[in-house]
Scaffold this motif. Structure first.
Motif, PDB file in Angstrom:
ATOM      1  N   GLU A  26      21.112  20.092 -51.767  1.00 22.54           N
ATOM      2  CA  GLU A  26      20.530  20.102 -50.434  1.00 22.54           C
ATOM      3  C   GLU A  26      19.996  18.703 -50.120  1.00 22.54           C
ATOM      4  N   PHE A  27      20.281  18.275 -48.908  1.00 16.74           N
ATOM      5  CA  PHE A  27      19.854  16.941 -48.473  1.00 16.74           C
ATOM      6  C   PHE A  27      19.136  17.052 -47.132  1.00 16.74           C
ATOM      7  N   SER A  28      18.257  16.079 -46.928  1.00 17.67           N
ATOM      8  CA  SER A  28      17.602  15.941 -45.632  1.00 17.67           C
ATOM      9  C   SER A  28      18.220  14.731 -44.937  1.00 17.67           C
ATOM     10  N   CYS A  29      18.914  14.954 -43.839  1.00 19.03           N
ATOM     11  CA  CYS A  29      19.681  13.897 -43.168  1.00 19.03           C
ATOM     12  C   CYS A  29      19.009  13.524 -41.827  1.00 19.03           C
ATOM     13  N   GLU A  30      19.161  12.273 -41.507  1.00 22.88           N
ATOM     14  CA  GLU A  30      18.665  11.838 -40.220  1.00 22.88           C
ATOM     15  C   GLU A  30      19.610  12.268 -39.111  1.00 22.88           C
ATOM     16  N   LYS A  34      25.992   9.476 -39.439  1.00 22.54           N
ATOM     17  CA  LYS A  34      27.388   9.827 -39.201  1.00 22.54           C
ATOM     18  C   LYS A  34      27.925  10.630 -40.395  1.00 22.54           C
ATOM     19  N   GLY A  35      29.122  11.084 -40.226  1.00 23.98           N
ATOM     20  CA  GLY A  35      29.739  11.851 -41.312  1.00 23.98           C
ATOM     21  C   GLY A  35      29.920  11.029 -42.574  1.00 23.98           C
ATOM     22  N   LYS A  36      30.175   9.719 -42.414  1.00 19.48           N
ATOM     23  CA  LYS A  36      30.356   8.857 -43.583  1.00 19.48           C
ATOM     24  C   LYS A  36      29.059   8.697 -44.343  1.00 19.48           C
ATOM     25  N   ASP A  37      27.928   8.676 -43.642  1.00 20.79           N
ATOM     26  CA  ASP A  37      26.643   8.537 -44.327  1.00 20.79           C
ATOM     27  C   ASP A  37      26.382   9.735 -45.256  1.00 20.79           C
ATOM     28  N   LEU A  38      26.614  10.898 -44.712  1.00 18.99           N
ATOM     29  CA  LEU A  38      26.416  12.094 -45.541  1.00 18.99           C
ATOM     30  C   LEU A  38      27.432  12.135 -46.688  1.00 18.99           C
ATOM     31  N   PHE A  39      28.676  11.780 -46.399  1.00 19.23           N
ATOM     32  CA  PHE A  39      29.720  11.809 -47.443  1.00 19.23           C
ATOM     33  C   PHE A  39      29.398  10.816 -48.567  1.00 19.23           C
ATOM     34  N   ASP A  40      28.954   9.602 -48.189  1.00 22.08           N
ATOM     35  CA  ASP A  40      28.617   8.610 -49.222  1.00 22.08           C
ATOM     36  C   ASP A  40      27.416   9.071 -50.051  1.00 22.08           C
ATOM     37  N   THR A  51      36.719   8.277 -53.719  1.00 23.71           N
ATOM     38  CA  THR A  51      36.292   9.089 -52.583  1.00 23.71           C
ATOM     39  C   THR A  51      37.424   9.442 -51.636  1.00 23.71           C
ATOM     40  N   TRP A  52      38.534   8.722 -51.688  1.00 25.91           N
ATOM     41  CA  TRP A  52      39.602   8.907 -50.703  1.00 25.91           C
ATOM     42  C   TRP A  52      40.348  10.246 -50.841  1.00 25.91           C
ATOM     43  N   PHE A  53      40.133  10.932 -51.922  1.00 24.87           N
ATOM     44  CA  PHE A  53      40.781  12.243 -52.080  1.00 24.87           C
ATOM     45  C   PHE A  53      39.964  13.382 -51.472  1.00 24.87           C
ATOM     46  N   PHE A  54      38.661  13.159 -51.210  1.00 22.91           N
ATOM     47  CA  PHE A  54      37.763  14.257 -50.910  1.00 22.91           C
ATOM     48  C   PHE A  54      37.256  14.189 -49.482  1.00 22.91           C
ATOM     49  N   GLY A  55      36.639  15.299 -49.084  1.00 25.68           N
ATOM     50  CA  GLY A  55      36.036  15.400 -47.763  1.00 25.68           C
ATOM     51  C   GLY A  55      35.051  16.541 -47.733  1.00 25.68           C
ATOM     52  N   LEU A  56      34.289  16.610 -46.604  1.00 27.54           N
ATOM     53  CA  LEU A  56      33.335  17.690 -46.396  1.00 27.54           C
ATOM     54  C   LEU A  56      33.938  18.668 -45.398  1.00 27.54           C
ATOM     55  N   ARG A  57      34.154  19.895 -45.900  1.00 31.11           N
ATOM     56  CA  ARG A  57      34.796  20.901 -45.050  1.00 31.11           C
ATOM     57  C   ARG A  57      33.765  21.909 -44.592  1.00 31.11           C
ATOM     58  N   TYR A  58      33.912  22.333 -43.331  1.00 32.05           N
ATOM     59  CA  TYR A  58      33.037  23.362 -42.783  1.00 32.05           C
ATOM     60  C   TYR A  58      33.911  24.374 -42.041  1.00 32.05           C
ATOM     61  N   THR A  59      33.317  25.468 -41.667  1.00 36.31           N
ATOM     62  CA  THR A  59      34.039  26.560 -41.019  1.00 36.31           C
ATOM     63  C   THR A  59      33.468  26.762 -39.620  1.00 36.31           C
ATOM     64  N   VAL A  60      34.372  26.804 -38.656  1.00 37.77           N
ATOM     65  CA  VAL A  60      33.978  27.036 -37.282  1.00 37.77           C
ATOM     66  C   VAL A  60      34.998  27.985 -36.662  1.00 37.77           C
ATOM     67  N   HIS A  64      39.031  26.303 -40.658  1.00 42.33           N
ATOM     68  CA  HIS A  64      38.490  25.214 -41.468  1.00 42.33           C
ATOM     69  C   HIS A  64      38.667  23.888 -40.746  1.00 42.33           C
ATOM     70  N   ALA A  65      37.627  23.040 -40.865  1.00 42.74           N
ATOM     71  CA  ALA A  65      37.686  21.696 -40.286  1.00 42.74           C
ATOM     72  C   ALA A  65      37.009  20.737 -41.246  1.00 42.74           C
ATOM     73  N   TRP A  66      37.381  19.450 -41.137  1.00 39.37           N
ATOM     74  CA  TRP A  66      36.848  18.425 -42.023  1.00 39.37           C
ATOM     75  C   TRP A  66      35.920  17.518 -41.225  1.00 39.37           C
ATOM     76  N   LEU A  67      34.804  17.170 -41.807  1.00 40.01           N
ATOM     77  CA  LEU A  67      33.815  16.316 -41.155  1.00 40.01           C
ATOM     78  C   LEU A  67      34.393  14.906 -40.997  1.00 40.01           C
ATOM     79  N   LYS A  68      34.322  14.418 -39.762  1.00 40.88           N
ATOM     80  CA  LYS A  68      34.854  13.085 -39.489  1.00 40.88           C
ATOM     81  C   LYS A  68      33.816  12.044 -39.857  1.00 40.88           C
ATOM     82  N   HIS A  69      34.305  10.922 -40.399  1.00 41.57           N
ATOM     83  CA  HIS A  69      33.398   9.880 -40.900  1.00 41.57           C
ATOM     84  C   HIS A  69      32.827   9.024 -39.777  1.00 41.57           C
ATOM     85  N   GLU A  70      33.605   8.821 -38.730  1.00 41.02           N
ATOM     86  CA  GLU A  70      33.183   7.865 -37.717  1.00 41.02           C
ATOM     87  C   GLU A  70      32.239   8.467 -36.665  1.00 41.02           C
TER      88      GLU A  70
END
Length: 587
Positions: A26-30, A34-40, A51-60, A64-70
């Motif tokens: 669990e993290f506390s994010c500002e 951006k998505g890259k901040d959380l991913f890093d 890191t280039w193989f992985f991503g943060l996936r969520y469900t909507v 399934h969708a992947w969190l965009k870094h930008e």
């Protein structure tokens, strides 16, 4: 200016929950992140550099969708829950896991994800491959197989095989465990990272490995198809089969991919080939397809270029780390082997000690038994010595007795010889007597015949005398006395007169013959009496000899020596002798 105004304003934050394949964070994010901040942040937390193989996936909306870094996290269509849940997963898959996966954590995350996809039947796997993969998973979890520790049933709580495989065969969990354990026992001395890498090397050859499937249509009215996106390219499948594609477009043969709203266009690198178009009804899915296509194509092109400095450093560090771990494992294995050898040597020494103690105890018992046996043997030797002396004394006595018996046997032989000689003489005498008896019998027959003839002559003479008497007696009586009256006395007188006249008128030859017969009879009776006396004397001598011989043989047998053979007299002669004895007794 107030004191409160001097305090720096705290940035607004939101809660995020990130679930990896083996942990939850669990993290506390500002708000501005951006998505890259959380991913890093997640990658730094777990120590991941590839890191280039992985991503943060969520469900909507069940998609399934992947969190965009930008883009900022909150500006994307993420759930509005608190905390917001993301799954840290592999978004792209390598072509060759052994060459591309450098870090051990990367291998481990891929291993866990692929294993889950196989167990959830998102990746089809044959029963044979499932058992082999399960054995490597067990090796990665439990280490080397130890039959003393890994007892039957130790895999009962582990999920190792897809349900489809378990339902395909009528086998009990114990039977599946036995099959998995048979493979597991062969993976000895394989470390955890090596077992996970072997698992991924087998899994990457499966048809559905690393493929993301989407429903499409080639035309708006055509039947549905499946689009598969993976590290190799794009593949078109029929809905009934996800294993064998109907058409494939490798990344090396694609010049451009574009889409507008719901239409996708694949332009081949070879301009002579037709452009392939397909349709997808959901805009969100179309964006996801485009993201996967761009990411897989970029990795495809990246693999065919020289590695960056960062990748080279990671590979060098990973190589050094693997060499170091390999050396540590070798040292550990050597130490383990030495410890096992020491334990075996200790067990062998303890076993040998127990064996020596048993041997010493048995030797002491044997020594005690041998001492007792020696005492018994000494007593037996003394007894045997006394018995030997007694036997020697008895042997001397027996030798004396044997010599005496030999002398007695010689005497007995001499007596036998004398007895046989007497018997032969008796036989000869008996033969002579038989001959004489036969001769006397013949003479007696002749005498009887002469006697009969004499009797006949006497009878005739008597008859003649009676006749003369009848004629002369009345004249004499008339001159001398008158005739007496008839009565019994006169009858007697008449009966006696022939006798008187018989004696007076005997024939002299008859007298002589009767005298000779009487004389011969007397002589014969004297000879017979003399012969009977001799036979009785001979018989008594024989009986005394037999009795003496029986007494000697009985004494001889009591001494322990064999009885001398009895030489019987000539049986034929004895028979003749007994017959002659019977004849003389009858006579």
């Amino acid at each position: 200016m107030s004191i409160l105004g001097l305090k720096k304003k705290q940035p607004k934050t939101f809660k995020v929950k990130v679930i990896t394949m083996d942990a939850e964070m669990e993290f506390s994010c500002e708000v501005k992140w951006k998505g890259k901040d959380l991913f890093d942040l997640v990658c730094r937390t777990i120590g991941l550099r590839e890191t280039w193989f992985f991503g943060l996936r969520y469900t909507v909306k069940d998609t399934h969708a992947w969190l965009k870094h930008e883009k900022q996290v909150l500006d994307q269509e993420v759930p509005k829950d608190s905390p917001i849940t993301f799954h840290f997963l592999a978004k792209f898959f390598p072509e060759k896991v052994e060459e591309e996966l450098v870090q051990e954590i990367t291998q481990h995350l891929f291993f866990l994800q692929v294993k889950k996809q196989i167990l959830d039947e998102e990746i089809f796997c044959s029963p044979e491959a499932s058992v082999l993969l399960a054995s490597y998973a067990v090796q990665a979890k439990y280490g080397d197989y130890d039959p003393n520790f890994h007892k039957p049933g130790f895999l009962s709580q582990d999920e190792l095989l897809p349900k489809r495989v378990l339902m395909q065969y009528q086998m009990t969990p114990e039977m599946w465990e036995e099959k998995i354990t048979a493979w597991y026992a062969e993976h000895r001395n394989i470390a955890r990272d090596e077992a996970e890498m072997e698992y991924l090397k087998i899994a990457q050859d499966l048809d559905m490995y690393g493929v993301s499937y989407f429903s499409i249509t080639q035309n708006k009215r055509d039947k549905e198809l499946l689009l598969g996106v993976d590290a190799q390219g794009l593949h078109i499948y029929s809905p009934s089969s996800k294993l064998n594609p109907n058409k494939s477009f490798p990344w090396s043969g694609i010049r451009n991919i574009s889409y507008s709203e719901k239409e996708f266009t694949i332009k081949p690198l070879d301009k002579k080939k037709d452009v392939f178009k397909f349709y997808s009804s959901q805009l969100r899915v179309n964006k996801l397809i485009l993201q996967l296509c761009i990411g897989n194509h970029d990795l495809f092109m990246r693999r065919r270029k020289v590695d960056s400095i960062e990748v080279q450093q990671m590979k060098a560090q990973a190589k050094e780390e693997k060499a170091r771990k390999k050396m540590e494992r070798q040292i550990l294995a050597r130490e383990k082997q030495m410890r096992e050898d020491a334990e075996r040597a200790k067990e062998e020494m303890e076993r040998r000690l127990f064996q020596l103690q048993d041997e010493a105890r048995m030797a002491n018992e044997a020594l005690l038994r041998s001492e007792e046996t020696a005492d018994l043997l000494a007593e037996k030797a003394q007894i045997a010595e006394e018995e030997a002396k007694l036997l020697a004394h008895k042997a001397a006595e027996a030798e004396q007795e044997r010599q005496r018996l030999e002398v007695t046997a010689l005497k007995t032989k001499e007596e036998h010889r004398l007895m046989e000689q007497k018997m032969r003489e008796a036989e000869q005498l008996a033969v002579k007597l038989v001959e004489q008896s036969e001769r006397r019998s013949k003479e007696a027959d002749h005498l009887k015949q002469d006697l009969n003839e004499a009797k006949d002559a006497e009878r005739r003479a008597k008859q003649k005398l009676l006749e003369i008497t009848k004629t002369t007696y009345p004249l004499i009586a008339a001159y001398s006395n008158p005739p007496p009256p008839p009565g019994p006395e006169n009858v007697d007188m008449q009966m006696e007169m022939p006798t008187t006249h018989r004696l007076d008128f005997k024939d002299p030859d008859m007298k002589r013959l009767s005298m000779e017969i009487e004389r011969e009879r007397l002589e014969y009776m004297e000879k017979s009496k003399h012969l009977q006396d001799q036979l009785k004397e001979l018989k008594s001598e024989i009986e005394s000899l037999k009795l003496e011989e029986q007494q000697q043989s009985g004494t001889y047998n009591l001494r322990g020596y064999p009885e001398p053979p009895y030489v019987a007299p000539h049986s034929n002669r004895n028979s003749a002798y007994m017959a002659q004895m019977a004849f003389f007794e009858e006579v």
